[in-house]
Design a protein around this motif. Structure first.
Motif, mmCIF file in Angstrom:
data_model
loop_
_atom_site.group_PDB
_atom_site.id
_atom_site.type_symbol
_atom_site.label_atom_id
_atom_site.label_comp_id
_atom_site.label_asym_id
_atom_site.label_seq_id
_atom_site.Cartn_x
_atom_site.Cartn_y
_atom_site.Cartn_z
ATOM 1 N N GLY A 57 -22.080 43.340 -4.928
ATOM 2 C CA GLY A 57 -21.246 44.532 -5.070
ATOM 3 C C GLY A 57 -21.473 45.456 -3.893
ATOM 4 O O GLY A 57 -21.843 46.613 -4.061
ATOM 5 N N TRP A 111 -22.220 47.494 -16.257
ATOM 6 C CA TRP A 111 -22.997 47.206 -15.052
ATOM 7 C C TRP A 111 -24.381 46.709 -15.477
ATOM 8 O O TRP A 111 -25.001 47.290 -16.372
ATOM 9 C CB TRP A 111 -23.119 48.479 -14.191
ATOM 10 C CG TRP A 111 -23.912 48.274 -12.948
ATOM 11 C CD1 TRP A 111 -23.814 47.227 -12.060
ATOM 12 C CD2 TRP A 111 -24.951 49.105 -12.444
ATOM 13 N NE1 TRP A 111 -24.698 47.379 -11.033
ATOM 14 C CE2 TRP A 111 -25.414 48.532 -11.246
ATOM 15 C CE3 TRP A 111 -25.529 50.302 -12.875
ATOM 16 C CZ2 TRP A 111 -26.433 49.101 -10.478
ATOM 17 C CZ3 TRP A 111 -26.533 50.866 -12.120
ATOM 18 C CH2 TRP A 111 -26.974 50.271 -10.927
ATOM 19 N N SER A 140 -22.944 54.800 -1.476
ATOM 20 C CA SER A 140 -23.046 53.363 -1.167
ATOM 21 C C SER A 140 -21.700 52.687 -0.986
ATOM 22 O O SER A 140 -21.483 51.976 -0.008
ATOM 23 C CB SER A 140 -23.774 52.634 -2.302
ATOM 24 O OG SER A 140 -25.113 53.005 -2.337
ATOM 25 N N ILE A 181 -19.190 56.020 -9.478
ATOM 26 C CA ILE A 181 -19.522 55.534 -8.131
ATOM 27 C C ILE A 181 -18.325 54.887 -7.406
ATOM 28 O O ILE A 181 -18.257 54.899 -6.185
ATOM 29 C CB ILE A 181 -20.744 54.567 -8.206
ATOM 30 C CG1 ILE A 181 -21.256 54.165 -6.819
ATOM 31 C CG2 ILE A 181 -20.444 53.309 -8.961
ATOM 32 C CD1 ILE A 181 -22.454 54.898 -6.381
ATOM 33 N N TYR A 182 -17.368 54.322 -8.173
ATOM 34 C CA TYR A 182 -16.204 53.673 -7.525
ATOM 35 C C TYR A 182 -14.980 54.600 -7.484
ATOM 36 O O TYR A 182 -13.867 54.134 -7.254
ATOM 37 C CB TYR A 182 -15.842 52.371 -8.258
ATOM 38 C CG TYR A 182 -16.908 51.322 -8.126
ATOM 39 C CD1 TYR A 182 -17.029 50.569 -6.959
ATOM 40 C CD2 TYR A 182 -17.818 51.092 -9.152
ATOM 41 C CE1 TYR A 182 -18.032 49.626 -6.817
ATOM 42 C CE2 TYR A 182 -18.829 50.157 -9.021
ATOM 43 C CZ TYR A 182 -18.924 49.421 -7.850
ATOM 44 O OH TYR A 182 -19.917 48.494 -7.709
ATOM 45 N N ASP A 192 -20.559 57.430 -14.884
ATOM 46 C CA ASP A 192 -20.863 56.776 -13.608
ATOM 47 C C ASP A 192 -19.553 56.605 -12.840
ATOM 48 O O ASP A 192 -18.719 55.776 -13.187
ATOM 49 C CB ASP A 192 -21.542 55.424 -13.908
ATOM 50 C CG ASP A 192 -21.885 54.646 -12.651
ATOM 51 O OD1 ASP A 192 -21.440 55.039 -11.559
ATOM 52 O OD2 ASP A 192 -22.585 53.618 -12.784
ATOM 53 N N ILE A 242 -28.467 56.704 -1.026
ATOM 54 C CA ILE A 242 -28.100 58.080 -1.374
ATOM 55 C C ILE A 242 -27.182 58.072 -2.600
ATOM 56 O O ILE A 242 -26.072 57.537 -2.556
ATOM 57 C CB ILE A 242 -27.380 58.802 -0.214
ATOM 58 C CG1 ILE A 242 -28.302 59.006 0.996
ATOM 59 C CG2 ILE A 242 -26.824 60.149 -0.703
ATOM 60 C CD1 ILE A 242 -29.318 60.133 0.865
HETATM 61 C C1 LIG Z 1 -21.369 50.713 -11.682
HETATM 62 C C2 LIG Z 1 -22.440 50.968 -10.682
HETATM 63 N N1 LIG Z 1 -23.188 52.066 -10.808
HETATM 64 C C3 LIG Z 1 -24.171 52.339 -9.949
HETATM 65 C C4 LIG Z 1 -24.460 51.496 -8.895
HETATM 66 C C5 LIG Z 1 -25.601 51.859 -7.996
HETATM 67 O O1 LIG Z 1 -25.270 52.158 -6.701
HETATM 68 P P1 LIG Z 1 -26.311 52.773 -5.677
HETATM 69 O O2 LIG Z 1 -27.663 52.797 -6.322
HETATM 70 O O3 LIG Z 1 -26.285 51.882 -4.470
HETATM 71 O O4 LIG Z 1 -25.828 54.139 -5.348
HETATM 72 C C6 LIG Z 1 -23.712 50.327 -8.728
HETATM 73 C C7 LIG Z 1 -24.029 49.384 -7.647
HETATM 74 O O5 LIG Z 1 -23.665 48.235 -7.645
HETATM 75 C C8 LIG Z 1 -22.660 50.066 -9.640
HETATM 76 O O6 LIG Z 1 -21.897 48.971 -9.523
#
Ligand SMILES: Cc1ncc(COP(=O)(O)O)c(C=O)c1O
Length: 394
Positions: free
Chosen positions: A38, A124, A235, A203-204, A201, A245
């Protein structure tokens, strides 16, 4: 060997395991198509790297405040206001070693051994293991039963006095599902009604395909804002996975407790990465935009390819960079050859040289996840091999 009871049934990360195995095959000159990780395959943009080099040359190499440098906290507050319509001050923010650590910190700070934490499958991979690491019990709601959407009846049925928290992830890894504004508002109402905490969450958030839109749970009203930790990071959006970060925003007192977890475990994240993060958050939208457009093109490429594939269903991704495929029928027909998604993925890797992640790891047995955060050539090679496998086993 004596290990803590809390860790006795914590599993490995199959995402990292399969990726490592595939990379080791590649280092032996085996032509493996890796559609597992990912992780964007782009390099971090130059202006971000330059800021880190400058930080090193300027000697910005010591500890920083655990919460993060004020300059970065301010930019994160601006980002939350601009992109998410959430008002946070610096005291509401913690910068951590990836979004992963933000989630871990919250779970450690808020869960007791007799707590229950709800997660929505497919989830996840790390959520479930992190919950177990606190000693709390994960309670899984299967969204596959509802076409991967939210079913509030199912959620409310599993809420008990022990329910401390629920984790929601939109755009979703592994399905690519994005919840609508209405769904999220209704979800917020349930969380507030039962007075439970929530990790959203996000992140995306930026990797999203029109007409789908991202809505932040904490933006709806004060009550849900005070119960929610909004987690995000750099990320995925800025191709900065290795810089580590991530950050969260939340209610001041809860954030203070959460900060203690980080204070007594890892302290601040890297000072150099924080300067890089400042540069990332100052970049013009076009910097991340270029990478996001490339994901959109790859998504189209994947979906066009899938039109030529018979025998497996899949969810059209609305966000993130994954395709979640339904191999239940194929597994059912070939039980003697591969009993579950993990055995299927092992076969795909060893015999067809393509690395993908078994759905079982995400709490969705019978499915598998491909990542299209890879070059088009790699995607084409991988999908062609998967199709060869499907044709043979259909
Ligand atoms: C759904 C989800 N949350 C959190 C993360 C964590 O990302 P990071 O720790 O690189 O910021 C990921 C990474 O694959 C993810 O897919």
């Amino acid at each position: 060997m004596k290990i803590s009871k809390r860790f006795a049934n914590v599993g490995d990360s199959s995402t990292l395991k399969i990726t490592a195995l595939a990379k080791s095959m590649k280092s032996k000159n085996i032509d493996v198509a890796i559609l597992a990780a990912g992780e964007p395959d782009f390099d971090t943009p130059n202006e971000i790297k330059d800021a880190a080099i400058k930080a090193i040359k300027d000697g910005f190499t010591g500890y920083t405040p655990v919460r993060g440098i004020p300059e970065l906290l301010e930019l994160i507050c601006e980002k939350f206001k601009r992109d998410n319509n959430i008002e946070y001050k610096n005291e509401n923010i913690i910068v951590s070693t990836g979004a992963k650590q933000s989630i871990y910190n919250v779970l450690q700070a808020l869960c007791d051994e007799d707590s229950e934490v709800m997660i929505l499958a497919p989830f996840w991979v790390s959520y479930i293991e992190m919950i177990k690491m606190t000693g709390a019990t994960p309670v899984v709601i299967d969204t596959a039963l509802d076409n991967f959407r939210l079913n509030f009846k199912r959620i409310e049925e599993k809420i008990t006095p022990k329910t401390r928290m629920i984790i929601i992830n939109s755009p979703n890894n592994p399905t690519g599902v994005v919840y609508t504004e209405k769904e999220l508002r209704d979800f917020a109402d349930v969380v507030v009604k039962h007075n439970i905490y929530c990790i959203s969450d996000e992140i995306y958030e930026k990797i999203i395909y029109p007409p789908h839109k991202h809505y932040s749970l904490a933006s709806f009203n004060e009550q849900i804002k005070n119960l929610t930790f909004t987690v995000n990071g750099l990320s995925k959006t800025y191709a900065m996975t290795g810089w580590r970060i991530g950050f969260l925003g939340g209610e001041k007192k809860l954030v203070e407790k959460t900060l203690m977890v980080q204070t007594h475990s890892t302290s601040c994240t890297s000072s150099i990465s924080q300067k890089a993060a400042v540069a990332a958050l100052k970049t013009d939208e076009s910097v991340a935009g270029k990478m996001i457009s490339e994901f959109a093109e790859r998504r189209k490429f994947v979906l066009d390819f899938m039109k030529t594939v018979d025998g497996v269903g899949y969810i059209e991704p609305m966000g993130a960079f994954y395709l979640f495929m339904d191999f239940r029928k194929i597994i059912e027909r070939n039980k003697n050859l591969f009993a579950d998604s993990e055995a299927l993925c092992t076969k795909l890797l060893e015999e067809y040289n393509v690395a993908v992640i078994p759905g079982g790891a995400f709490g969705a047995e019978g499915y598998l996840r491909i990542s299209y955060a890879a070059s088009k050539e790699e995607i084409k090679k991988g999908l062609t091999r998967i199709n060869d496998f499907i044709k043979k086993h259909i």
